[in-house]
Design a protein around this motif. Structure first.
Motif, short mmCIF file in Angstrom:
data_model
loop_
_atom_site.label_atom_id
_atom_site.label_comp_id
_atom_site.label_asym_id
_atom_site.label_seq_id
_atom_site.Cartn_x
_atom_site.Cartn_y
_atom_site.Cartn_z
N PRO A 161 0.82 -1.22 0.00
CA PRO A 161 0.00 0.00 0.00
C PRO A 161 0.84 1.27 0.00
CG PRO A 161 -0.89 -1.60 1.54
CD PRO A 161 0.41 -2.17 1.06
N ASP A 162 0.50 2.19 -0.89
CA ASP A 162 1.16 3.51 -1.02
C ASP A 162 2.59 3.44 -1.53
OD1 ASP A 162 -1.04 5.15 -0.04
OD2 ASP A 162 -0.60 4.31 1.93
N SER A 163 3.04 2.26 -1.95
CA SER A 163 4.41 2.15 -2.46
C SER A 163 4.48 2.62 -3.91
CB SER A 163 4.91 0.71 -2.36
OG SER A 163 4.14 -0.15 -3.19
N ARG A 164 5.64 3.16 -4.28
CA ARG A 164 5.85 3.65 -5.65
C ARG A 164 6.21 2.48 -6.55
NH1 ARG A 164 9.99 5.28 -8.93
NH2 ARG A 164 9.51 6.99 -10.39
N LEU A 165 5.63 2.45 -7.75
CA LEU A 165 5.91 1.38 -8.70
C LEU A 165 7.13 1.74 -9.54
CD1 LEU A 165 2.99 0.75 -7.78
CD2 LEU A 165 2.48 0.09 -10.14
N ASN A 166 8.01 0.81 -9.71
CA ASN A 166 9.20 1.00 -10.55
C ASN A 166 8.85 0.52 -11.96
OD1 ASN A 166 11.71 0.47 -11.94
ND2 ASN A 166 12.74 0.71 -9.96
N ARG B 10 -4.80 3.12 -17.19
CA ARG B 10 -6.14 2.51 -17.13
C ARG B 10 -6.47 2.10 -15.69
NH1 ARG B 10 -7.78 -2.61 -20.98
NH2 ARG B 10 -9.82 -3.09 -20.07
N LEU B 11 -5.51 1.56 -14.99
CA LEU B 11 -5.73 1.12 -13.61
C LEU B 11 -5.87 2.30 -12.66
CD1 LEU B 11 -3.34 -1.94 -13.59
CD2 LEU B 11 -5.83 -2.00 -13.39
N VAL B 12 -5.25 3.42 -12.99
CA VAL B 12 -5.47 4.64 -12.21
C VAL B 12 -6.92 5.09 -12.37
CG1 VAL B 12 -4.92 7.11 -12.05
CG2 VAL B 12 -3.08 5.43 -12.24
N ALA B 13 -7.40 5.08 -13.61
CA ALA B 13 -8.78 5.49 -13.88
C ALA B 13 -9.79 4.60 -13.17
CB ALA B 13 -9.05 5.48 -15.39
N GLU B 14 -9.43 3.33 -12.98
CA GLU B 14 -10.33 2.37 -12.34
C GLU B 14 -10.17 2.33 -10.82
OE1 GLU B 14 -9.69 -1.36 -14.28
OE2 GLU B 14 -10.58 -0.68 -16.17
N GLY B 15 -9.22 3.07 -10.29
CA GLY B 15 -9.06 3.15 -8.84
C GLY B 15 -8.15 2.11 -8.22
N PHE B 16 -7.45 1.33 -9.03
CA PHE B 16 -6.54 0.31 -8.49
C PHE B 16 -5.17 0.88 -8.15
CE2 PHE B 16 -9.70 -2.31 -10.53
CZ PHE B 16 -9.79 -3.43 -9.71
N GLN C 196 6.03 12.31 -9.60
CA GLN C 196 6.52 11.21 -8.77
C GLN C 196 6.27 9.84 -9.40
OE1 GLN C 196 5.82 11.57 -4.43
NE2 GLN C 196 4.69 13.45 -4.93
N GLY C 197 5.17 9.70 -10.12
CA GLY C 197 4.89 8.43 -10.78
C GLY C 197 3.67 7.72 -10.25
N PHE C 198 3.64 6.40 -10.47
CA PHE C 198 2.49 5.59 -10.10
C PHE C 198 2.71 4.93 -8.74
CE2 PHE C 198 2.49 5.83 -14.70
CZ PHE C 198 1.16 6.06 -15.00
N PHE C 199 1.63 4.84 -7.97
CA PHE C 199 1.69 4.26 -6.64
C PHE C 199 0.56 3.26 -6.45
CE2 PHE C 199 4.05 8.10 -6.33
CZ PHE C 199 4.96 7.94 -5.31
N CYS C 200 0.81 2.28 -5.60
CA CYS C 200 -0.27 1.38 -5.19
C CYS C 200 -1.27 2.19 -4.37
CB CYS C 200 0.29 0.23 -4.35
SG CYS C 200 -0.98 -0.94 -3.78
N ARG C 201 -2.53 1.83 -4.45
CA ARG C 201 -3.54 2.54 -3.68
C ARG C 201 -3.36 2.28 -2.19
NH1 ARG C 201 -5.64 -2.32 -4.99
NH2 ARG C 201 -7.40 -3.20 -3.84
N SER C 202 -3.97 3.12 -1.39
CA SER C 202 -3.89 2.97 0.05
C SER C 202 -4.74 1.80 0.52
CB SER C 202 -4.36 4.25 0.74
OG SER C 202 -3.54 5.35 0.39
N THR D 17 -2.76 4.88 -8.03
CA THR D 17 -2.85 6.34 -8.03
C THR D 17 -1.64 6.90 -8.77
OG1 THR D 17 -1.67 6.52 -5.92
CG2 THR D 17 -4.07 6.38 -5.83
N PHE D 18 -1.79 8.13 -9.24
CA PHE D 18 -0.68 8.80 -9.93
C PHE D 18 -0.43 10.14 -9.26
CE2 PHE D 18 1.02 11.73 -13.12
CZ PHE D 18 2.15 11.02 -13.51
#
Length: 227
Positions: free
Chosen positions: A26-31, A52-58, A65-71, A60-61
């Protein structure tokens, strides 16, 4: 489908499964470079799948900083459960008013056949899959494709917590606590065409689990960060 489209779809499916099951903390940055190598894809299909996964709520961007796992917090899971309850309660009511007898009979057959799997020894993964299929098929009886689409999104985003919920329930109350009886009561109300009863049974079924959300999120963290 072009090769690029196929690559995006494959990457999207694999990433969605990873995100749904919190393979990213959770909340980790994706490499992105590591993900591209791991999924054997190029940066363009990967970026399209991530967006696409950001738009679907899976995911966050964050700009710059980039893409992160949701909380993973009780408040966010509660929001999803409440949204799910709103969709499914209305769908149950509409199903009682609109469902064709042959479609109700097909769902009843599915429920009867799945009952044999609701027993000790069946994995929580399989039980959650059966439960999600029942709820999705019941929602489809409402004849509203948008409700089905929204429910499938909700199911994906609470999937991991539901697994933890089921494991906790079995450990605390025993395997007999996992039963198809609530589904049977909902379906009987739909079968009778009793919209109010169908809605009430669905509400009672979902709301029973709301009180356990904080405990389940705590248990989810314990499992995610277990040594």
């Amino acid at each position: 489908m072009t090769r690029t489209e196929g690559s995006v779809e494959r990457t999207y499916r694999e990433l969605k499964e990873m995100a749904a099951n919190y393979r990213f903390k959770p909340d980790s940055r994706l490499n992105e470079s590591e993900l591209a190598k791991k999924l054997d894809t190029s940066r363009t299909p990967l970026r399209e799948a991530l967006n696409r996964l950001v738009a679907e709520g899976f995911l966050t961007f964050r700009s710059g900083q980039g893409f992160f796992c949701r909380s993973l917090t009780p408040a966010e899971i509660m929001d999803l459960y409440e949204a799910r309850a709103a969709i499914e309660c209305e769908a149950a009511k509409l199903a009682a008013l609109r469902a064709k007898p042959e479609d109700v009979a097909a769902l009843e057959t599915f429920l009867n056949e799945s009952r044999v799997d609701y027993q000790p020894g069946t994995s929580p993964v399989d039980l959650v899959r059966l439960d999600e299929e029942f709820h999705t098929r019941l929602t489809a009886l409402a004849g509203n494709a948008e409700m089905v689409r929204m429910l499938e999104n909700m199911n994906g985003r609470i999937h991991y917590v539901r697994l933890i919920d089921l494991k906790t329930l079995c450990e605390r109350d025993g395997p007999d606590s996992v039963t198809t009886d609530p589904h049977q009561r909902i379906l009987e109300a739909v079968k009778r065409g009793d919209a109010d009863a169908a809605r009430a049974e669905m509400a009672a079924h979902i709301e029973r689990r709301l009180e356990s959300i904080t405990e389940n999120v705590r248990n989810a963290f314990a499992q995610l960060y277990a040594p």
